[in-house]
Design an enzyme around this catalytic site. Structure first.
Site, mmCIF file in Angstrom:
data_model
loop_
_atom_site.group_PDB
_atom_site.id
_atom_site.type_symbol
_atom_site.label_atom_id
_atom_site.label_comp_id
_atom_site.label_asym_id
_atom_site.label_seq_id
_atom_site.Cartn_x
_atom_site.Cartn_y
_atom_site.Cartn_z
ATOM 1 N N MET A 18 51.277 39.915 43.227
ATOM 2 C CA MET A 18 50.039 40.220 43.942
ATOM 3 C C MET A 18 49.157 38.970 44.019
ATOM 4 O O MET A 18 47.946 39.068 44.245
ATOM 5 C CB MET A 18 49.305 41.376 43.267
ATOM 6 C CG MET A 18 50.133 42.664 43.308
ATOM 7 S SD MET A 18 49.165 44.157 43.205
ATOM 8 C CE MET A 18 48.399 43.954 41.614
ATOM 9 N N GLY A 39 58.253 40.927 35.221
ATOM 10 C CA GLY A 39 57.800 40.497 33.902
ATOM 11 C C GLY A 39 57.695 41.660 32.925
ATOM 12 O O GLY A 39 57.257 42.752 33.291
ATOM 13 N N GLU A 40 58.069 41.392 31.680
ATOM 14 C CA GLU A 40 57.976 42.438 30.642
ATOM 15 C C GLU A 40 56.537 42.736 30.239
ATOM 16 O O GLU A 40 56.302 43.651 29.470
ATOM 17 C CB GLU A 40 58.792 42.025 29.407
ATOM 18 C CG GLU A 40 60.271 42.137 29.645
ATOM 19 C CD GLU A 40 61.107 41.841 28.409
ATOM 20 O OE1 GLU A 40 60.534 41.505 27.356
ATOM 21 O OE2 GLU A 40 62.345 41.934 28.523
ATOM 22 N N HIS A 98 53.655 34.171 36.323
ATOM 23 C CA HIS A 98 54.399 34.299 37.583
ATOM 24 C C HIS A 98 55.390 33.133 37.728
ATOM 25 O O HIS A 98 56.536 33.319 38.125
ATOM 26 C CB HIS A 98 53.454 34.240 38.780
ATOM 27 C CG HIS A 98 52.442 35.363 38.838
ATOM 28 N ND1 HIS A 98 51.100 35.157 38.683
ATOM 29 C CD2 HIS A 98 52.593 36.691 39.049
ATOM 30 C CE1 HIS A 98 50.463 36.306 38.806
ATOM 31 N NE2 HIS A 98 51.340 37.267 39.020
ATOM 32 N N GLN A 154 56.668 49.353 34.000
ATOM 33 C CA GLN A 154 56.931 49.161 35.427
ATOM 34 C C GLN A 154 58.403 48.834 35.682
ATOM 35 O O GLN A 154 58.986 49.284 36.676
ATOM 36 C CB GLN A 154 56.036 48.027 35.953
ATOM 37 C CG GLN A 154 56.295 47.637 37.385
ATOM 38 C CD GLN A 154 55.256 46.671 37.906
ATOM 39 O OE1 GLN A 154 54.200 47.081 38.356
ATOM 40 N NE2 GLN A 154 55.540 45.381 37.851
ATOM 41 N N ALA A 213 47.116 35.375 42.981
ATOM 42 C CA ALA A 213 46.305 34.834 41.880
ATOM 43 C C ALA A 213 47.276 34.319 40.807
ATOM 44 O O ALA A 213 47.221 34.703 39.642
ATOM 45 C CB ALA A 213 45.334 35.866 41.325
HETATM 46 P P1 AMP Z 1 51.329 40.862 39.382
HETATM 47 O O1 AMP Z 1 50.994 39.774 40.357
HETATM 48 O O2 AMP Z 1 50.354 40.994 38.270
HETATM 49 O O3 AMP Z 1 51.686 42.162 40.059
HETATM 50 O O4 AMP Z 1 52.664 40.389 38.666
HETATM 51 C C1 AMP Z 1 53.806 40.035 39.399
HETATM 52 C C2 AMP Z 1 54.956 39.932 38.448
HETATM 53 O O5 AMP Z 1 54.689 38.949 37.460
HETATM 54 C C3 AMP Z 1 55.217 41.251 37.687
HETATM 55 O O6 AMP Z 1 56.612 41.441 37.565
HETATM 56 C C4 AMP Z 1 54.575 40.988 36.359
HETATM 57 O O7 AMP Z 1 55.141 41.735 35.305
HETATM 58 C C5 AMP Z 1 54.855 39.509 36.173
HETATM 59 N N1 AMP Z 1 53.912 38.931 35.230
HETATM 60 C C6 AMP Z 1 52.560 39.012 35.258
HETATM 61 N N2 AMP Z 1 52.019 38.410 34.184
HETATM 62 C C7 AMP Z 1 53.062 37.945 33.444
HETATM 63 C C8 AMP Z 1 53.174 37.250 32.198
HETATM 64 N N3 AMP Z 1 52.098 36.909 31.484
HETATM 65 N N4 AMP Z 1 54.410 36.948 31.742
HETATM 66 C C9 AMP Z 1 55.516 37.315 32.449
HETATM 67 N N5 AMP Z 1 55.473 37.966 33.625
HETATM 68 C C10 AMP Z 1 54.274 38.293 34.110
#
Ligand code: AMP
Length: 280
Positions: free
Chosen positions: A30, A147-148, A37, A153, A32
């Site tokens: 998403m 990401g875990e 990421h 999810q 940012a």
């Molecule tokens: P988001 O943009 O927050 O929807 O995240 C996109 C992807 O990045 C998702 O699969 C998240 O689980 C992963 N992600 C977000 N933050 C982290 C992190 N700190 N470590 C590993 N993966 C992450």
């Protein structure tokens, strides 16, 4: 790197790549973007010929309009980071491009989606299933990276992939990337006040300590102690802490050495909702 905004152009480029027998790695985000990421992207880069990163703040997974409104959007900086990371395609569609008409699909996500985030954020996982299934269909990736940090999810996406027949697609789960002080990286961290930013690393510290103490305590005792300790930190308030089976996401009552247990937490730091987890 090509920045693509339409589904037609994405399909066109990827069908050429597929005809050439190239593997495609998809990293849905998403935006940012932070190093969390980027760790997914680096892995996708190592394992695939073509890397596609989607940047799309998906409205259907937000059950709180304020959260959607205040979600950080930094497209220009994101595209620079993606280019530097060696990404081939940044897919940055508009809401209209993804949802030319409302998506009314309701997924039968089963028990993995009913607890924790599923219980606290009604409709959230259905929205996640909607967007990820669309991205899978548009991209037809060889592998998709998640990401875990969002542990539940991943279980929900595996379930969606199973019921939607994405059988040949490999779902790759990647470890949580943390700040030096232990705070799980998150796009929402930029919204923390300086005081709450200082308080937030206590979440990971308390979770880690609880793993060391788990052999001497019951699941209920560990759960209660984690909640109590986090709530004792100024500025932090636990929404839930649950220790669950890492495959089924169902709460466990006793430790079982043959099953992986994971403790999942959400904590409010002011109005910022933080999420984290730890394996036992
Ligand atoms: P988001 O943009 O927050 O929807 O995240 C996109 C992807 O990045 C998702 O699969 C998240 O689980 C992963 N992600 C977000 N933050 C982290 C992190 N700190 N470590 C590993 N993966 C992450």
């Amino acid at each position: 790197m090509e920045i693509i905004r339409t589904v037609d152009r994405l399909s066109q480029i990827l069908s050429v790549a597929k005809e050439q027998g190239k593997t495609i790695g998809l990293v849905p985000t998403m935006g940012a973007l932070h190093d969390g990421h980027l760790s997914l992207i680096e892995r996708a880069r190592r394992e695939n010929d073509i890397v596609v990163v989607s940047v799309f703040v998906n409205p259907t997974q937000f059950n709180n309009p304020d959260d959607l409104r205040t979600y950080p959007r930094t497209e220009e900086a994101d595209c620079i980071k993606l280019d530097n990371a060696g990404v081939d395609i940044a897919f940055v569609p508009s809401v209209e491009e993804i949802y030319p008409e409302p998506d009314t699909r309701v997924f039968d996500l089963g028990p993995v989606a009913e607890v924790m985030e599923g219980a606290m954020r009604p409709g959230h996982f259905n929205g996640v299933a909607q967007i990820v299934s669309k991205l899978f269909r548009m991209t037809r990736p060889t592998r998709a990276y998640f990401g875990e940090k969002d542990f539940q999810q991943i279980a929900v996406i595996r379930r969606m992939a199973c019921i939607e027949g994405f059988d040949s697609l490999e779902i790759v789960s990647c470890p949580i990337k943390r700040e030096a002080d232990g705070l799980a990286m998150s796009s929402r961290n930029v919204r923390l006040s300086p005081e709450n930013r200082k308080a937030a690393p206590a979440i990971h510290r308390i979770l880690s300590e609880s793993v060391n103490n788990a052999s001497a305590a019951s699941v209920a005792e560990v759960t209660e102690s984690v909640i109590k300790q986090i709530n004792a930190v100024d500025g932090l308030e636990v929404e839930y802490y649950q220790i669950v089976d890492a495959d089924t996401m169902q709460p466990i009552t006793d430790w079982d050495a043959t099953r992986q247990a994971v403790g999942c937490v959400t904590v409010y730091a002011g109005d910022v909702r933080l999420i984290d987890n730890i394996k036992y």
